[in-house]
Design an enzyme around this catalytic site. Structure first.
Site, PDB file in Angstrom:
ATOM      1  N   ALA A 155       0.805  -1.227   0.000  1.00 28.65           N
ATOM      2  CA  ALA A 155       0.000   0.000   0.000  1.00 28.65           C
ATOM      3  C   ALA A 155       0.834   1.271   0.000  1.00 28.65           C
ATOM      4  O   ALA A 155       0.271   2.375  -0.003  1.00 28.65           O
ATOM      5  CB  ALA A 155      -0.930   0.003   1.215  1.00 28.65           C
TER       6      ALA A 155
ATOM      7  N   ARG B  24       7.499  -0.282   4.341  1.00 27.57           N
ATOM      8  CA  ARG B  24       8.021   1.043   4.673  1.00 27.57           C
ATOM      9  C   ARG B  24       7.077   1.753   5.647  1.00 27.57           C
ATOM     10  O   ARG B  24       6.101   2.382   5.248  1.00 27.57           O
ATOM     11  CB  ARG B  24       8.233   1.841   3.391  1.00 27.57           C
ATOM     12  CG  ARG B  24       9.313   1.225   2.515  1.00 27.57           C
ATOM     13  CD  ARG B  24       9.424   1.875   1.162  1.00 27.57           C
ATOM     14  NE  ARG B  24       8.346   1.488   0.262  1.00 27.57           N
ATOM     15  CZ  ARG B  24       8.357   1.690  -1.056  1.00 27.57           C
ATOM     16  NH1 ARG B  24       9.386   2.279  -1.622  1.00 27.57           N
ATOM     17  NH2 ARG B  24       7.351   1.317  -1.806  1.00 27.57           N
TER      18      ARG B  24
ATOM     19  N   ASP C 136       6.994  -7.646   5.759  1.00 26.12           N
ATOM     20  CA  ASP C 136       7.425  -8.072   4.437  1.00 26.12           C
ATOM     21  C   ASP C 136       6.674  -9.355   4.117  1.00 26.12           C
ATOM     22  O   ASP C 136       6.741 -10.324   4.888  1.00 26.12           O
ATOM     23  CB  ASP C 136       8.934  -8.316   4.450  1.00 26.12           C
ATOM     24  CG  ASP C 136       9.518  -8.604   3.070  1.00 26.12           C
ATOM     25  OD1 ASP C 136       8.803  -9.158   2.224  1.00 26.12           O
ATOM     26  OD2 ASP C 136      10.707  -8.289   2.855  1.00 26.12           O
ATOM     27  N   VAL C 137       5.960  -9.391   3.000  1.00 26.32           N
ATOM     28  CA  VAL C 137       5.129 -10.558   2.676  1.00 26.32           C
ATOM     29  C   VAL C 137       5.961 -11.825   2.535  1.00 26.32           C
ATOM     30  O   VAL C 137       5.417 -12.936   2.613  1.00 26.32           O
ATOM     31  CB  VAL C 137       4.291 -10.343   1.393  1.00 26.32           C
ATOM     32  CG1 VAL C 137       3.295  -9.211   1.575  1.00 26.32           C
ATOM     33  CG2 VAL C 137       5.179 -10.106   0.176  1.00 26.32           C
TER      34      VAL C 137
ATOM     35  N   SER D 258      -0.854  -9.766 -13.864  1.00 30.08           N
ATOM     36  CA  SER D 258      -0.134  -9.025 -14.901  1.00 30.08           C
ATOM     37  C   SER D 258      -0.388  -9.682 -16.243  1.00 30.08           C
ATOM     38  O   SER D 258      -0.702 -10.881 -16.313  1.00 30.08           O
ATOM     39  CB  SER D 258       1.364  -9.033 -14.605  1.00 30.08           C
ATOM     40  OG  SER D 258       2.112  -8.526 -15.697  1.00 30.08           O
TER      41      SER D 258
ATOM     42  N   TYR E 180       9.952 -13.918 -13.963  1.00 31.60           N
ATOM     43  CA  TYR E 180       8.865 -12.994 -13.601  1.00 31.60           C
ATOM     44  C   TYR E 180       7.555 -13.498 -14.188  1.00 31.60           C
ATOM     45  O   TYR E 180       6.529 -13.549 -13.483  1.00 31.60           O
ATOM     46  CB  TYR E 180       9.156 -11.578 -14.084  1.00 31.60           C
ATOM     47  CG  TYR E 180       8.004 -10.638 -13.823  1.00 31.60           C
ATOM     48  CD1 TYR E 180       7.647 -10.298 -12.518  1.00 31.60           C
ATOM     49  CD2 TYR E 180       7.247 -10.127 -14.871  1.00 31.60           C
ATOM     50  CE1 TYR E 180       6.570  -9.462 -12.266  1.00 31.60           C
ATOM     51  CE2 TYR E 180       6.174  -9.279 -14.629  1.00 31.60           C
ATOM     52  CZ  TYR E 180       5.833  -8.947 -13.323  1.00 31.60           C
ATOM     53  OH  TYR E 180       4.758  -8.128 -13.083  1.00 31.60           O
TER      54      TYR E 180
ATOM     55  N   LYS F 143       4.018 -14.790 -12.294  1.00 29.34           N
ATOM     56  CA  LYS F 143       2.687 -14.240 -12.550  1.00 29.34           C
ATOM     57  C   LYS F 143       1.742 -15.281 -13.167  1.00 29.34           C
ATOM     58  O   LYS F 143       0.534 -15.222 -12.962  1.00 29.34           O
ATOM     59  CB  LYS F 143       2.793 -13.003 -13.442  1.00 29.34           C
ATOM     60  CG  LYS F 143       3.354 -11.785 -12.705  1.00 29.34           C
ATOM     61  CD  LYS F 143       2.486 -11.394 -11.511  1.00 29.34           C
ATOM     62  CE  LYS F 143       2.918 -10.106 -10.859  1.00 29.34           C
ATOM     63  NZ  LYS F 143       2.048  -9.713  -9.728  1.00 29.34           N
TER      64      LYS F 143
ATOM     65  N   GLY G   5      -1.384  -4.287 -18.162  1.00 34.48           N
ATOM     66  CA  GLY G   5      -0.207  -4.171 -19.009  1.00 34.48           C
ATOM     67  C   GLY G   5       0.716  -3.135 -18.410  1.00 34.48           C
ATOM     68  O   GLY G   5       1.004  -3.167 -17.210  1.00 34.48           O
ATOM     69  N   LEU G   6       1.163  -2.189 -19.208  1.00 34.77           N
ATOM     70  CA  LEU G   6       2.130  -1.188 -18.771  1.00 34.77           C
ATOM     71  C   LEU G   6       1.501  -0.163 -17.835  1.00 34.77           C
ATOM     72  O   LEU G   6       0.632   0.615 -18.233  1.00 34.77           O
ATOM     73  CB  LEU G   6       2.735  -0.479 -19.990  1.00 34.77           C
ATOM     74  CG  LEU G   6       3.685  -1.332 -20.840  1.00 34.77           C
ATOM     75  CD1 LEU G   6       3.947  -0.663 -22.185  1.00 34.77           C
ATOM     76  CD2 LEU G   6       4.994  -1.576 -20.105  1.00 34.77           C
TER      77      LEU G   6
END
Length: 251
Positions: free
Chosen positions: A11, A36, A59-60, A139, A152, A156, A183-184
């Protein structure tokens, strides 16, 4: 109508932060999660003027930290109505023969195992109540493999398979499960992938008008606003300039 409690991983930036900002103005209370803490607390301070907000710093990748954080929730916060598995990232863009083992571990640990760790802590209470909605941010890389995307894309593709499996397993409980596959999207994604190399990161979006985090947040709000008998199961979204993972019209 009572406000729904929404837990959002990742988040502190990008899609997660944009989603938090949008949902804060709606019928939702927010559980904001990320690594963070300074960013989480700043966002909480800002959005608390609009809705109830609490934060969880973890941290997941750390299953014990995930478990301890989510189990630390008290009172009504324990009733998580919506889980948005947004935390994820890409590390490197190398051919398989020269890929970094550290990069591979980071992608599999965050994108796949992290999603599983968080989901495992949240889903049992949903099945007990026979209600809930899970939104996994996937993604286009989970639909199409592209050169040098290897691990990667594999991570996904795993998210896509997991989402389908989760939907099947939870169907009997009436729990909605949605996959959103962008997408992007211009976020910190490329800066992380290229390890802070701003020149390389800037080329990803050069010559196009990419999606923004706010665009995906709009879709999430639409998904959550659907009638009870409707679930948007699998959504792929591109900027207009993009037609596939590798076909992009640049000016």
């Amino acid at each position: 109508m009572d406000k729904r409690n929404v837990l959002i991983t990742g988040a502190t930036s990008g899609i997660g932060e944009a989603t938090a900002r949008l949902l804060a103005s709606g019928n939702f209370n927010l559980i904001l999660c990320g690594r963070r803490e300074d960013r989480l607390l700043k966002l909480k301070q800002e959005l608390s003027a609009k809705t109830l907000v609490t934060t969880l710093t973890f941290d997941v990748r750390d299953k014990d930290a995930v478990k301890n954080a989510i189990q630390s929730l008290t009172g009504n916060w324990r009733n998580i109505d919506v889980l948005i598995n947004n935390a994820g990232n890409a590390h490197g863009l190398d051919p398989i023969q020269s890929g970094s083992l550290e990069d591979w571990d980071a992608m599999m640990d965050i994108n796949v195992k992290g999603l599983l760790y968080v989901s495992r802590e949240v889903i049992p209470a949903m099945t007990e109540r026979k209600a809930g909605h899970i939104i996994n941010i996937g993604s286009i890389a989970g639909k199409e493999v592209y050169p040098n995307g290897n691990v990667y894309c594999a991570s996904k593709f795993a998210v896509d398979a997991l989402t389908r499996g989760i939907r099947m397993d939870l169907n009997v409980f009436g729990i909605k499960v949605t996959s959103i596959n962008p997408g992007l999207v211009e976020t910190e994604f490329s800066m992380v992938r290229f390890k802070g190399d701003t020149e390389k990161a800037s080329t990803v979006y050069k010559g196009i008008d990419p999606l923004r985090g706010a665009d995906i947040a709009d879709i999430i709000l639409y998904v959550l606003s659907a009638p009870k008998h409707v679930v948007l199961a699998d959504i792929t979204v591109f900027p207009t300039a993009q037609a596939s993972s590798t076909l992009v019209k640049r000016s």
